[in-house]
Design a protein around this motif. Structure first.
Motif, PDB file in Angstrom:
ATOM      1  N   ARG A 128       0.824  -1.212   0.000  1.00 41.38           N
ATOM      2  CA  ARG A 128       0.000   0.000   0.000  1.00 41.38           C
ATOM      3  C   ARG A 128       0.857   1.260   0.000  1.00 41.38           C
ATOM      4  NH1 ARG A 128      -5.404  -1.051   0.814  1.00 41.38           N
ATOM      5  NH2 ARG A 128      -5.931  -3.108   1.687  1.00 41.38           N
ATOM      6  N   ALA A 129       2.017   1.181   0.624  1.00 43.12           N
ATOM      7  CA  ALA A 129       2.892   2.349   0.689  1.00 43.12           C
ATOM      8  C   ALA A 129       3.334   2.799  -0.696  1.00 43.12           C
ATOM      9  CB  ALA A 129       4.117   2.035   1.552  1.00 43.12           C
ATOM     10  N   VAL A 130       3.443   1.861  -1.636  1.00 42.42           N
ATOM     11  CA  VAL A 130       3.857   2.217  -2.996  1.00 42.42           C
ATOM     12  C   VAL A 130       2.888   3.233  -3.585  1.00 42.42           C
ATOM     13  CG1 VAL A 130       4.229   1.333  -5.331  1.00 42.42           C
ATOM     14  CG2 VAL A 130       4.956  -0.023  -3.349  1.00 42.42           C
ATOM     15  N   TYR A 131       1.607   2.986  -3.470  1.00 45.88           N
ATOM     16  CA  TYR A 131       0.606   3.863  -4.059  1.00 45.88           C
ATOM     17  C   TYR A 131       0.372   5.111  -3.226  1.00 45.88           C
ATOM     18  CZ  TYR A 131      -0.238   0.110  -7.320  1.00 45.88           C
ATOM     19  OH  TYR A 131      -0.075  -0.834  -8.304  1.00 45.88           O
ATOM     20  N   LEU A 132       0.451   4.991  -1.917  1.00 47.59           N
ATOM     21  CA  LEU A 132       0.227   6.152  -1.058  1.00 47.59           C
ATOM     22  C   LEU A 132       1.362   7.168  -1.204  1.00 47.59           C
ATOM     23  CD1 LEU A 132      -1.133   4.392   2.158  1.00 47.59           C
ATOM     24  CD2 LEU A 132      -2.432   5.539   0.349  1.00 47.59           C
ATOM     25  N   VAL A 133       2.597   6.685  -1.242  1.00 51.17           N
ATOM     26  CA  VAL A 133       3.729   7.595  -1.439  1.00 51.17           C
ATOM     27  C   VAL A 133       3.652   8.242  -2.813  1.00 51.17           C
ATOM     28  CG1 VAL A 133       6.245   7.709  -1.708  1.00 51.17           C
ATOM     29  CG2 VAL A 133       5.243   6.433   0.202  1.00 51.17           C
TER      30      VAL A 133
END
Length: 430
Positions: free
Chosen positions: A187-192
């Motif tokens: 999820r961090a990939v898309y949130l960042v």
């Protein structure tokens, strides 16, 4: 404020390699020095979002209970969204104020990425990724904007810089997504990425000229052309101008070769004799990114009137690159060297193509680049499908032969069409 050319479009009008100096009606108004690098960064960041899911497929399949047969839909919906955006959104750059269009699309792309990062189920994820693909085409609007903001004498350099950002984003997306997922989860990939995209939207809102408007001729003025006619005119442009079709066909073959390598290379590297980890395999994308330097070099050669020579040299280098790539089973250094040569060649041809096609109709730059990128998408899909089948049938030697065949076909197409001279009905070179 597209800058229109009167006279010949680079070398498209004759057999010689040097173009006659082209007079321009507009003064030499170059964009601020910081703007083109900022556009390159924004283009790379936007296009990278289309490729984030590829190294995350297994993790996403486990999280959303998608079987192996359904994993491909994650990539497919994103690519379908991208193809739709090329035809439906990119042409708007010739109708609307590009500053507002670019920043609005970046803002919406940030929201789509946020939706992907927070998706509670498979349906929500697939819908968000389709929207990501649709809006990521803002990169092509930024390429057209960079070309429109720059005088013909420096246009190749600007297009080369922005295109280099796109290619770097494509090649680094997989490695960056894998590393960030290992550190903080998928999820961090898309949130960042959502946060970075929103920041770039703000920066470009401040950096782009406030009057970055299209320059349609009176017969196609923004007040006279409907959205439906605008989209249909993209097809008409390619029917009317043979140069656009030739350069589109070259893009299809070149990116089929590009995709043949990068869609399949993980399979021989993950098995004997190398058995590399996902991180090590991703590192070859970093080696290939070195080839993005060709974008700036090709842009300078185009500005010197050497577009045909650049194309021929790039396609010859592309064909030769498959010799070391074919030795992947014996040497990783050979693969790395071949990948650099291949990416260098692809970018040289890609920048040359975009510089030449924009000169055909500067006032229709967004439509032309959007239509051209449809050929790019078709080639990428053809290479991915063909290389998967080739590897299943006969392994890496068949993949190498397929890539070399695409490359040689492109070289032969250029050799048989480089002296074609066609003038369009408006006096533009086609």
């Amino acid at each position: 404020m597209a800058i229109e050319c009167s006279g010949r479009a680079d070398e498209a009008s004759g057999p010689g390699d040097r173009a006659t100096p082209v007079p321009t009606a507009a003064p030499d108004l170059s964009p601020p020095a910081r703007l083109v690098p900022l556009l390159a960064l924004a283009c790379g960041s936007s296009v990278a979002t289309v490729y984030f899911a590829q190294p995350l497929l297994v993790t996403l399949g486990e999280r959303f209970a998608l079987g192996p047969a359904l994993l491909g839909t994650i990539v497919t919906v994103t690519q379908l969204g991208y193809a739709a955006g090329l035809l439906l959104l990119v042409p708007l750059g010739d109708l609307l104020d590009r500053r507002r269009l670019i920043t609005a699309q970046l803002g919406l792309l940030a929201l789509a990425l946020l939706g992907a990062g927070l998706a509670p189920g498979a349906a929500a994820l697939l819908g968000a990724l389709a929207a990501v693909g649709l809006l990521a085409v803002v990169a092509q609007t930024m390429v057209a904007a960079a070309a429109a903001l720059t005088t013909p004498a420096r246009r190749g350099r600007a297009v080369g810089t922005v295109t280099g950002g796109i290619v770097t984003g494509i090649l680094l997306a997989r490695a960056a997504a894998g590393a960030l997922a290992d550190l903080a989860g998928w999820r961090a990939v898309y949130l960042v990425s959502a946060g970075v995209t929103a920041l770039l939207a703000v920066l470009l809102r401040r950096a782009l000229p406030s009057t970055l408007r299209p320059a349609m001729p009176p017969s196609e003025g923004a007040g006279k052309m409907s959205y439906g006619r605008l989209v249909a005119s993209t097809v008409t442009l390619f029917v009317r101008h043979p140069l656009l079709r030739i350069r589109g066909a070259l893009a299809l073959l070149v990116f089929a070769a590009f995709s043949t390598l990068w869609s399949t290379v993980a399979q021989p590297l993950s098995g004997p004799p190398w058995s590399l980890s996902h991180t090590a395999i991703g590192a070859f994308g970093l080696a290939g990114a070195a080839g993005a330097a060709a974008a700036g070099v090709a842009g300078r050669w185009n500005d010197r009137g050497l577009a045909q020579r650049t194309t021929g040299a790039g396609l010859a280098l592309l064909t030769l690159s498959w010799l070391p790539i074919g030795l992947t089973g014996q040497s990783l250094w050979a693969l790395a060297g071949g990948a650099v040569l291949l990416d260098f060649a692809v970018q040289a041809v890609h920048v040359t193509n975009q510089t030449m096609i924009h000169a055909v109709r500067p006032d229709a730059g967004s439509r032309i680049i959007g239509g051209y990128m449809v050929f790019y998408s078709a080639g990428s899909g053809l290479g991915a499908l063909g290389s998967s089948l080739a590897y299943a049938v006969a392994g890496w030697p068949m993949v190498t032969a397929l890539g070399a065949a695409f490359s040689l076909a492109a070289l032969l197409l250029w050799a048989t069409t480089r002296r074609t001279t066609v003038v369009g009905p408006t006096g533009d070179i086609g």
